[in-house]
Design a protein around this motif. Sequence first.
Motif, PDB file in Angstrom:
ATOM      1  N   GLY A   1      -0.707   0.780 -10.844  1.00 44.40           N
ATOM      2  CA  GLY A   1       0.284   0.704  -9.827  1.00 44.40           C
ATOM      3  C   GLY A   1      -0.749   0.299  -8.572  1.00 44.40           C
ATOM      4  N   PHE A   2      -1.449   1.380  -8.428  1.00 40.70           N
ATOM      5  CA  PHE A   2      -2.510   1.265  -7.349  1.00 40.70           C
ATOM      6  C   PHE A   2      -3.347  -0.121  -7.328  1.00 40.70           C
ATOM      7  N   CYS A   3      -3.845  -0.473  -8.631  1.00 42.17           N
ATOM      8  CA  CYS A   3      -4.655  -1.769  -8.853  1.00 42.17           C
ATOM      9  C   CYS A   3      -3.803  -2.799  -8.243  1.00 42.17           C
ATOM     10  N   SER A   4      -2.644  -2.975  -8.575  1.00 38.65           N
ATOM     11  CA  SER A   4      -1.650  -4.028  -8.780  1.00 38.65           C
ATOM     12  C   SER A   4      -1.500  -4.423  -6.988  1.00 38.65           C
ATOM     13  N   VAL A   5      -1.072  -3.107  -6.496  1.00 34.40           N
ATOM     14  CA  VAL A   5      -0.603  -3.418  -5.132  1.00 34.40           C
ATOM     15  C   VAL A   5      -1.799  -3.678  -4.108  1.00 34.40           C
ATOM     16  N   SER A   6      -2.928  -3.102  -4.346  1.00 31.23           N
ATOM     17  CA  SER A   6      -4.294  -3.634  -3.764  1.00 31.23           C
ATOM     18  C   SER A   6      -4.351  -5.104  -3.878  1.00 31.23           C
ATOM     19  N   VAL A   7      -4.346  -5.823  -5.104  1.00 27.62           N
ATOM     20  CA  VAL A   7      -4.419  -7.081  -5.359  1.00 27.62           C
ATOM     21  C   VAL A   7      -3.435  -7.826  -4.470  1.00 27.62           C
ATOM     22  N   ALA A   8      -1.995  -7.298  -4.256  1.00 26.62           N
ATOM     23  CA  ALA A   8      -1.011  -7.817  -3.626  1.00 26.62           C
ATOM     24  C   ALA A   8      -1.324  -7.967  -2.165  1.00 26.62           C
TER      25      ALA A   8
ATOM     26  N   ILE B   1       0.756  -1.317  -0.015  1.00 28.67           N
ATOM     27  CA  ILE B   1      -0.153   0.113   0.036  1.00 28.67           C
ATOM     28  C   ILE B   1       0.931   1.270  -0.123  1.00 28.67           C
ATOM     29  N   PHE B   2       1.914   1.412   0.825  1.00 25.79           N
ATOM     30  CA  PHE B   2       2.715   2.489   0.866  1.00 25.79           C
ATOM     31  C   PHE B   2       3.494   2.597  -0.430  1.00 25.79           C
ATOM     32  N   GLY B   3       3.889   1.374  -1.218  1.00 26.04           N
ATOM     33  CA  GLY B   3       4.575   1.475  -2.288  1.00 26.04           C
ATOM     34  C   GLY B   3       3.908   2.277  -3.339  1.00 26.04           C
ATOM     35  N   ALA B   4       2.447   2.018  -3.200  1.00 23.87           N
ATOM     36  CA  ALA B   4       1.411   3.180  -4.227  1.00 23.87           C
ATOM     37  C   ALA B   4       1.598   4.455  -4.010  1.00 23.87           C
ATOM     38  N   MET B   5       1.687   4.786  -2.680  1.00 22.04           N
ATOM     39  CA  MET B   5       1.862   6.161  -2.320  1.00 22.04           C
ATOM     40  C   MET B   5       3.183   6.850  -2.597  1.00 22.04           C
ATOM     41  N   PHE B   6       4.186   5.946  -2.292  1.00 24.87           N
ATOM     42  CA  PHE B   6       5.471   6.648  -2.737  1.00 24.87           C
ATOM     43  C   PHE B   6       5.489   6.742  -4.400  1.00 24.87           C
ATOM     44  N   GLY B   7       4.814   5.932  -5.196  1.00 26.39           N
ATOM     45  CA  GLY B   7       4.872   6.130  -6.516  1.00 26.39           C
ATOM     46  C   GLY B   7       3.971   7.400  -6.969  1.00 26.39           C
TER      47      GLY B   7
ATOM     48  N   THR C   1       9.021   1.011   3.910  1.00 31.89           N
ATOM     49  CA  THR C   1       9.992   2.403   3.136  1.00 31.89           C
ATOM     50  C   THR C   1      10.799   1.520   2.232  1.00 31.89           C
ATOM     51  N   PHE C   2      11.701   0.912   2.628  1.00 29.26           N
ATOM     52  CA  PHE C   2      12.916   0.549   1.528  1.00 29.26           C
ATOM     53  C   PHE C   2      12.048  -0.442   0.434  1.00 29.26           C
ATOM     54  N   LEU C   3      11.465  -1.413   0.850  1.00 23.83           N
ATOM     55  CA  LEU C   3      10.967  -2.200  -0.120  1.00 23.83           C
ATOM     56  C   LEU C   3       9.758  -1.439  -1.026  1.00 23.83           C
TER      57      LEU C   3
ATOM     58  N   LEU D   1       9.371  -0.228  -4.797  1.00 24.28           N
ATOM     59  CA  LEU D   1       7.913  -0.461  -5.588  1.00 24.28           C
ATOM     60  C   LEU D   1       7.683   0.967  -6.251  1.00 24.28           C
ATOM     61  N   GLY D   2       7.473   1.662  -5.255  1.00 24.60           N
ATOM     62  CA  GLY D   2       7.165   3.247  -5.717  1.00 24.60           C
ATOM     63  C   GLY D   2       7.872   3.683  -6.724  1.00 24.60           C
ATOM     64  N   THR D   3       9.314   3.483  -6.756  1.00 27.32           N
ATOM     65  CA  THR D   3      10.229   3.731  -7.819  1.00 27.32           C
ATOM     66  C   THR D   3       9.873   3.041  -9.197  1.00 27.32           C
ATOM     67  N   LEU D   4       9.453   2.142  -9.210  1.00 26.53           N
ATOM     68  CA  LEU D   4       9.193   1.220 -10.327  1.00 26.53           C
ATOM     69  C   LEU D   4       7.794   2.064 -10.848  1.00 26.53           C
ATOM     70  N   ILE D   5       6.801   2.280 -10.061  1.00 23.11           N
ATOM     71  CA  ILE D   5       5.737   2.851 -10.439  1.00 23.11           C
ATOM     72  C   ILE D   5       5.976   4.208 -10.968  1.00 23.11           C
TER      73      ILE D   5
END
Length: 440
Positions: free
Chosen positions: A404-411, A254-260, A380-382, A386-390
């Motif tokens: 990205g938002f859709c993918s991370v919510s499924v994961a 979820i935080f990966g989406a926010m970082f993206g 934060t690191f992982l 993930l956010g960087t990739l997005i």
Amino acid sequence: MDQQKSAPQGASALPGASALPGASALPGASQLPIPRWEFIALCAALMALNSLAIDIMLPALQQIGASLGVENENHRQYVITAYILGFGGGQLFFGPISDRFGRRSPLVAGLIIYVAAAAAAAIAPSFETLLLCRVVQGIGAAATRVIAVSIVRDTFDGRRMAEVMSLIFMVFMAIPVVAPGIGQFIMLFATWHWIFVTMAIGALIVSAWSLLRLPETLHPEYRRALTVSSIVGGFRIVLTNRIALCYAFASTFIFGAMFGFIASAQQIYVNVFNVGEMFPVIFAGVAGVLAFSNYLNSRLVGRVGMRRLSQSALLLFLVISLAWLVVSLETRMPLWLFITFFAGAMLPFGCLGANFNALAMEPLGQLAGTASSILGFMQTFLGGILGTLIGQAFNGTVTPLAAGFCSVSVAALLMILIAERGKMFQPQNAPVSGHVTDLH
């Protein structure tokens, strides 16, 4: 249903806090010499230094790139990424340190590093040097995140921890509301260098407040030896607890989406929608929705429960993200529709981070520092990777962000199903493999 058992002899908790076997509230917690509102505000201020270090930069990314010769617009995002990676990695260090020496000393060390790195970044002669300063600044900031969460876990558990964390996140989210505007204001009268000076000044103010008012919440009898076997043992306990690990991964996604979004926000608003100087205003508006969501969570979590509330919010987040992705594939989205979808996704978001974090920390009370460092590293690191990739997938449209938002919510949903053995919305869990689990 909250499980309540007596704490170790002589231990006491803040009013209403429950004690779990192996995860009890620490002695003397009820003796905090500061009011509850100030305790929450101070923890929020410590965590807000992280948000300040990210969000105040957003209006200046173009100028930084132009000043330091960064031609690729996507590469300017590395100013954000470098900080997040340092912030994530540093938490693995500060967690065991804070479990050994208490909360205050490592916090002071981290704040000193933060201030020094921000001051050095203000005079960085090249983009590479700036990125190095940002990594170091993130390492210093790691102490504030680890210790803020550890202090809360030292003092509260269960739904009360989730409630307090939501209130902290609500105050902490005031920074994304105002930080881009502060950055934009600074840019009207000075160069981007003064943004880093402002960060250093803000950290000095919070440092003075912490030194004068923050109590030591880790009682001496709960301190852990700083040995290789102790650290490895602590890491093993955290990483083999299914509930803690799966909820940590869910929070990471979820935080990966926010970082993206944060990494690509300036490009989306300025390059795609041409909002110009309205960027900080629009950014603040959506951040305000997130702050309201955290407040709403603090009011509901005691009645509904962490599991039911966060799992329902995750499903809503997934539905909104999926609709956003479908619409973005079918048409070129206007600004008002983008804001509608994004703000809609932020509404349940506030019921995810604080609750997932509390559920992950709940079984790990006597390892609060180590647990907070591992979970924070993952988030934060992982999450930053993930956010960087997005962010790097940005192609001039909002579709990569929606995907990205859709993918991370499924994961995240998959992680929750594993954590709960396929049963969602359950009011309680049975103990698992000798590990302590909460009954919420």
